[in-house]
Scaffold this motif. Structure first.
Motif, PDB file in Angstrom:
ATOM      1  N   ALA A 158       4.317  -0.339   9.537  1.00 46.65           N
ATOM      2  CA  ALA A 158       2.882  -0.340   9.628  1.00 46.65           C
ATOM      3  C   ALA A 158       2.277   0.898   8.886  1.00 46.65           C
ATOM      4  O   ALA A 158       1.094   0.480   8.484  1.00 46.65           O
ATOM      5  CB  ALA A 158       2.661  -0.089  11.044  1.00 46.65           C
ATOM      6  N   PHE A 159       2.853   1.951   9.017  1.00 45.81           N
ATOM      7  CA  PHE A 159       2.474   3.094   7.933  1.00 45.81           C
ATOM      8  C   PHE A 159       2.305   2.714   6.755  1.00 45.81           C
ATOM      9  O   PHE A 159       1.301   3.013   6.022  1.00 45.81           O
ATOM     10  CB  PHE A 159       3.032   4.250   8.563  1.00 45.81           C
ATOM     11  N   ALA A 160       3.284   1.959   6.025  1.00 48.78           N
ATOM     12  CA  ALA A 160       3.282   1.725   4.745  1.00 48.78           C
ATOM     13  C   ALA A 160       2.213   0.482   4.465  1.00 48.78           C
ATOM     14  O   ALA A 160       1.536   0.845   3.337  1.00 48.78           O
ATOM     15  CB  ALA A 160       4.631   0.943   4.172  1.00 48.78           C
ATOM     16  N   PHE A 161       2.222  -0.352   5.427  1.00 52.58           N
ATOM     17  CA  PHE A 161       0.604  -1.344   5.071  1.00 52.58           C
ATOM     18  C   PHE A 161      -0.529  -0.465   4.881  1.00 52.58           C
ATOM     19  O   PHE A 161      -1.399  -0.945   4.358  1.00 52.58           O
ATOM     20  CB  PHE A 161       0.925  -2.370   5.856  1.00 52.58           C
ATOM     21  N   CYS A 162      -0.804   0.155   6.055  1.00 52.89           N
ATOM     22  CA  CYS A 162      -1.975   1.043   6.339  1.00 52.89           C
ATOM     23  C   CYS A 162      -1.938   1.917   5.139  1.00 52.89           C
ATOM     24  O   CYS A 162      -3.385   1.961   4.510  1.00 52.89           O
ATOM     25  CB  CYS A 162      -1.957   1.705   7.420  1.00 52.89           C
TER      26      CYS A 162
END
Length: 244
Positions: A88-92
């Motif tokens: 999730a952090f990578a996508f955001c």
């Protein structure tokens, strides 16, 4: 404080060294090829000074802030052991840094204007804004997805070359079928995504994550996320053009 000042001075000398070749090239062609004096010398010198100072503070800021925070967050997520939050952090991270990228905003606005003049979309401000926003969101989504794929590759230890080969094979195939008006925009979109904010944060994330996982080599596994971030926008923008 003293160490910070010394690092800043080293960054300043590094900026002067890096800019010196292009300054010499400009002076050579201006005086020996064009054989013309420099216009507005005072303004040019002031501009060069601003560039040197801006580059110095930017590089110093990367070393002091963005690189450490990217690596520390990667280590923290690795220790936490939650793949969901890491993904999730990578996508955001990929989406957020790309959607606000000034170069992408400029390219999207220009593409919308050209599309309106070429009768691809309605020649109205609303239609152009909608087209530009759609293009920006498409590119930002593709970069977010690219970072996710890159993070999963690091976690799994998959070799990068198969992803790159497959991606560019898909690009070549899509280029043959995509509208010719969108092909150049798609390829340019792949370039503007590698921004001054995205590159250091994403690179630090990849290196930090590879350093935190046992059996991963930061040199082999930590790099390559930027390649994904440059590749996927080409695919998604051509698909966007085919859909529109």
């Amino acid at each position: 404080m003293k160490n910070t000042l010394l690092k800043l001075i080293r960054s300043l000398f590094g900026s002067v060294r890096d800019l010196l070749p292009i300054v010499l090239v400009i002076l050579f062609f201006q005086f020996f090829v064009l054989q013309q004096p420099l216009p507005n010398i005072a303004q040019l010198l002031l501009g060069v000074l601003f560039v040197i100072l801006g580059l110095t503070f930017f590089i110093h800021g990367l070393e002091q802030g963005l690189f450490p925070i990217g690596e520390s967050m990667a280590h923290a997520f690795a220790r936490k052991g939650s793949v969901f939050w890491l993904v999730a952090f990578a996508f955001c991270l990929g989406f957020g840094t790309t959607v606000a990228e000034p170069a992408l905003i400029a390219v999207a606005a220009e593409a919308a204007s050209v599309a309106a003049n070429g009768a691809m979309i309605e020649k109205s401000e609303e239609a152009q804004a909608r087209y530009a926003t759609g293009l920006r969101l498409t590119v930002a989504f593709s970069v977010g997805l690219a970072i996710v794929i890159g993070v999963i590759r690091i976690l799994k230890g998959w070799p990068i070359h198969w992803f790159i080969i497959s991606g560019y094979m898909l690009v070549v195939v899509m280029t043959m079928f995509a509208p010719k008006e969108i092909i150049g925009i798609a390829y340019d979109s792949g370039g503007v995504t590698t921004s001054t904010i995205t590159v250091p944060l994403v690179t630090a994330l990849g290196v930090g994550l590879a350093s935190s996982i046992k059996g991963r080599n930061p040199m082999i596994d930590g790099f390559g996320l930027i390649a994904f971030a440059s590749l996927t926008p080409i695919i998604f923008v051509m698909a966007y053009g085919m859909f529109i």
